[in-house]
Design a protein around this motif. Sequence first.
Motif: not given
Length: 153
Positions: A89, A91, A93, A115-117
């Motif tokens: 995973e 994260t 930006s 804001a990205d995952r």
Amino acid sequence: MTNAENALSRLLDEAAVRDTVARFADAATRGDIDRFRATWATDAEWTIGERVHAVGVDDIVSTYQKLREGRDFFVQFAVQGPIEISGDEATTSIICHEAARGPGETYYRNHCVTADRLRRSEDGWVFTSRSFQYLWLDTSAFTGDAFKLPAGF
């Protein structure tokens, strides 16, 4: 793994995350639905400010098609921010600028932050969540000519 192997693995993952961000911006700019779809996990969620919320890749693609429909042009510039990776995973930006014209005499320009995952998939990294927060939004008229990209460009 050695420190060098760990560092190389991290750099490769960061490059793959950057590639997903770049493919998203390219697909959105070109209006390429299949490439746009390929950047999303099947169970993803997409939010744009207060006005757009889509859940699941089919809803996300349908929402994108509605947003893109009738545009003379749309362009997204994406400036990569920091990337944090934890196993499969990640994260990140992004700072974005977008501009569009159409349908008709409608105009759209903004600066926003995402804001990205993301998660690792068989096909590389894909978005599981993408949220755009406006910093500035302008819907006033602007001048200039719009050009369609030639087929295959």
